[in-house]
Design a protein around this motif. Structure first.
Motif, PDB file in Angstrom:
ATOM      1  N   UNK A 203      59.280  72.619  21.306  1.00 41.04           N
ATOM      2  CA  UNK A 203      59.740  71.234  21.240  1.00 41.04           C
ATOM      3  C   UNK A 203      61.207  71.223  21.629  1.00 41.04           C
ATOM      4  N   UNK A 204      61.529  70.403  22.618  1.00 43.50           N
ATOM      5  CA  UNK A 204      62.912  70.258  23.058  1.00 43.50           C
ATOM      6  C   UNK A 204      63.361  68.820  22.807  1.00 43.50           C
ATOM      7  N   UNK A 205      64.605  68.524  23.109  1.00 42.17           N
ATOM      8  CA  UNK A 205      65.121  67.169  22.934  1.00 42.17           C
ATOM      9  C   UNK A 205      64.348  66.153  23.756  1.00 42.17           C
ATOM     10  N   UNK A 206      63.802  66.591  24.868  1.00 41.28           N
ATOM     11  CA  UNK A 206      63.052  65.712  25.775  1.00 41.28           C
ATOM     12  C   UNK A 206      61.851  65.079  25.059  1.00 41.28           C
ATOM     13  N   UNK A 207      61.244  65.768  24.104  1.00 45.00           N
ATOM     14  CA  UNK A 207      60.060  65.261  23.414  1.00 45.00           C
ATOM     15  C   UNK A 207      60.389  64.383  22.210  1.00 45.00           C
ATOM     16  N   UNK A 208      61.636  64.328  21.797  1.00 40.76           N
ATOM     17  CA  UNK A 208      62.020  63.555  20.619  1.00 40.76           C
ATOM     18  C   UNK A 208      62.515  62.167  20.998  1.00 40.76           C
ATOM     19  N   UNK A 209      62.335  61.185  20.114  1.00 45.39           N
ATOM     20  CA  UNK A 209      62.815  59.828  20.403  1.00 45.39           C
ATOM     21  C   UNK A 209      64.335  59.806  20.550  1.00 45.39           C
ATOM     22  N   UNK A 210      64.821  58.902  21.361  1.00 42.27           N
ATOM     23  CA  UNK A 210      66.252  58.810  21.631  1.00 42.27           C
ATOM     24  C   UNK A 210      67.069  58.615  20.351  1.00 42.27           C
ATOM     25  N   UNK A 211      66.532  57.865  19.391  1.00 41.06           N
ATOM     26  CA  UNK A 211      67.257  57.626  18.145  1.00 41.06           C
ATOM     27  C   UNK A 211      67.632  58.923  17.450  1.00 41.06           C
ATOM     28  N   UNK A 212      66.827  59.943  17.617  1.00 39.10           N
ATOM     29  CA  UNK A 212      67.092  61.229  16.971  1.00 39.10           C
ATOM     30  C   UNK A 212      67.934  62.141  17.847  1.00 39.10           C
ATOM     31  N   UNK A 213      67.778  62.063  19.133  1.00 43.49           N
ATOM     32  CA  UNK A 213      68.447  63.014  20.023  1.00 43.49           C
ATOM     33  C   UNK A 213      69.918  62.718  20.216  1.00 43.49           C
ATOM     34  N   UNK A 214      70.333  61.475  20.087  1.00 42.81           N
ATOM     35  CA  UNK A 214      71.746  61.144  20.279  1.00 42.81           C
ATOM     36  C   UNK A 214      72.597  61.878  19.258  1.00 42.81           C
ATOM     37  N   UNK A 215      72.242  61.776  17.989  1.00 38.51           N
ATOM     38  CA  UNK A 215      73.004  62.474  16.964  1.00 38.51           C
ATOM     39  C   UNK A 215      72.714  63.969  16.970  1.00 38.51           C
ATOM     40  N   UNK A 216      71.529  64.374  17.355  1.00 37.79           N
ATOM     41  CA  UNK A 216      71.149  65.786  17.405  1.00 37.79           C
ATOM     42  C   UNK A 216      72.061  66.563  18.340  1.00 37.79           C
ATOM     43  N   UNK A 217      72.440  65.962  19.471  1.00 37.76           N
ATOM     44  CA  UNK A 217      73.307  66.642  20.440  1.00 37.76           C
ATOM     45  C   UNK A 217      74.683  66.914  19.862  1.00 37.76           C
ATOM     46  N   UNK A 218      75.127  66.066  18.939  1.00 40.54           N
ATOM     47  CA  UNK A 218      76.446  66.238  18.359  1.00 40.54           C
ATOM     48  C   UNK A 218      76.501  67.392  17.366  1.00 40.54           C
ATOM     49  N   UNK A 219      75.361  67.694  16.738  1.00 31.47           N
ATOM     50  CA  UNK A 219      75.325  68.759  15.735  1.00 31.47           C
ATOM     51  C   UNK A 219      74.112  69.645  15.958  1.00 31.47           C
ATOM     52  N   UNK A 220      74.150  70.494  16.954  1.00 29.70           N
ATOM     53  CA  UNK A 220      72.981  71.343  17.195  1.00 29.70           C
ATOM     54  C   UNK A 220      72.754  72.317  16.039  1.00 29.70           C
ATOM     55  N   UNK A 221      71.508  72.602  15.789  1.00 33.57           N
ATOM     56  CA  UNK A 221      71.168  73.590  14.775  1.00 33.57           C
ATOM     57  C   UNK A 221      71.537  74.974  15.278  1.00 33.57           C
ATOM     58  N   UNK A 222      72.048  75.834  14.413  1.00 35.29           N
ATOM     59  CA  UNK A 222      72.393  77.175  14.865  1.00 35.29           C
ATOM     60  C   UNK A 222      71.139  77.954  15.265  1.00 35.29           C
ATOM     61  N   UNK A 223      71.258  78.761  16.288  1.00 37.24           N
ATOM     62  CA  UNK A 223      70.117  79.551  16.749  1.00 37.24           C
ATOM     63  C   UNK A 223      69.121  78.719  17.509  1.00 37.24           C
ATOM     64  N   UNK A 224      68.094  79.356  18.023  1.00 36.29           N
ATOM     65  CA  UNK A 224      67.128  78.644  18.851  1.00 36.29           C
ATOM     66  C   UNK A 224      65.938  78.119  18.056  1.00 36.29           C
ATOM     67  N   UNK A 225      65.721  78.608  16.839  1.00 35.83           N
ATOM     68  CA  UNK A 225      64.565  78.187  16.043  1.00 35.83           C
ATOM     69  C   UNK A 225      65.024  77.575  14.734  1.00 35.83           C
ATOM     70  N   UNK A 226      64.283  76.614  14.259  1.00 37.72           N
ATOM     71  CA  UNK A 226      64.562  75.985  12.970  1.00 37.72           C
ATOM     72  C   UNK A 226      63.255  75.842  12.219  1.00 37.72           C
ATOM     73  N   UNK A 227      63.358  75.784  10.912  1.00 40.70           N
ATOM     74  CA  UNK A 227      62.153  75.586  10.115  1.00 40.70           C
ATOM     75  C   UNK A 227      61.734  74.117  10.192  1.00 40.70           C
ATOM     76  N   UNK A 228      60.507  73.840   9.857  1.00 39.70           N
ATOM     77  CA  UNK A 228      60.016  72.467   9.847  1.00 39.70           C
ATOM     78  C   UNK A 228      60.826  71.628   8.866  1.00 39.70           C
ATOM     79  N   UNK A 229      61.191  72.209   7.749  1.00 42.22           N
ATOM     80  CA  UNK A 229      62.014  71.501   6.749  1.00 42.22           C
ATOM     81  C   UNK A 229      63.380  71.147   7.329  1.00 42.22           C
ATOM     82  N   UNK A 230      63.984  72.064   8.094  1.00 42.74           N
ATOM     83  CA  UNK A 230      65.263  71.785   8.749  1.00 42.74           C
ATOM     84  C   UNK A 230      65.124  70.627   9.735  1.00 42.74           C
TER      85      UNK A 230
END
Length: 85
Positions: A17-44
Motif C-alpha cells: 500500500x502506497x500513498x497512491x491508494x489512500x484518500x487525499x485527506x490522509x495523504x496530505x498530512x501523511x507526507x508531512x510526517x512519514x513513518x520511520x522505516x518502510x513498514x508499519x503495523x496495522x495499528x500504526x
C-alpha cells in the motif's frame, strides 16, 4: 477506517500500500510526517489515519468519522484505544 484499508488493499500493486491508494485527506498530512522505516503495523496505520483525519477536520468528530466511514461512537472508541488527543 475499515473501508479505507480495504480499498487500499484492493488497489495496491505488488502487495504494498502506497500513498497512491489512500484518500487525499490522509495523504496530505501523511507526507508531512512519514513513518520511520518502510513498514508499519496495522495499528500504526490506523492511528495515523485517525489522527490525520481528526486534524484535517479541525477536531470535528462528526466530519472525521464520516470521512473514515465509521460512527461517531466508533471514532471516540478509536481515539480512546489509540490514546489520541
Amino acid at each position: 477506517l475499515r473501508n479505507v484499508i480495504e480499498r487500499a488493499v484492493v488497489l495496491a500493486r505488488d502487495n504494498r500500500i502506497t500513498l497512491r491508494e489512500l484518500p487525499e485527506e490522509l495523504t496530505v498530512l501523511r507526507r508531512e510526517r512519514p513513518l520511520p522505516g518502510s513498514l508499519a503495523t496495522l495499528r500504526d496505520l490506523e492511528a495515523q489515519a485517525v489522527r490525520s483525519t481528526f486534524e484535517s477536520c479541525r477536531g470535528n468528530v462528526s466530519k472525521a468519522a464520516r470521512l473514515l466511514g465509521i460512527s461517531r461512537k466508533a471514532f471516540y472508541r478509536r481515539i480512546r484505544e489509540l490514546q489520541i488527543k
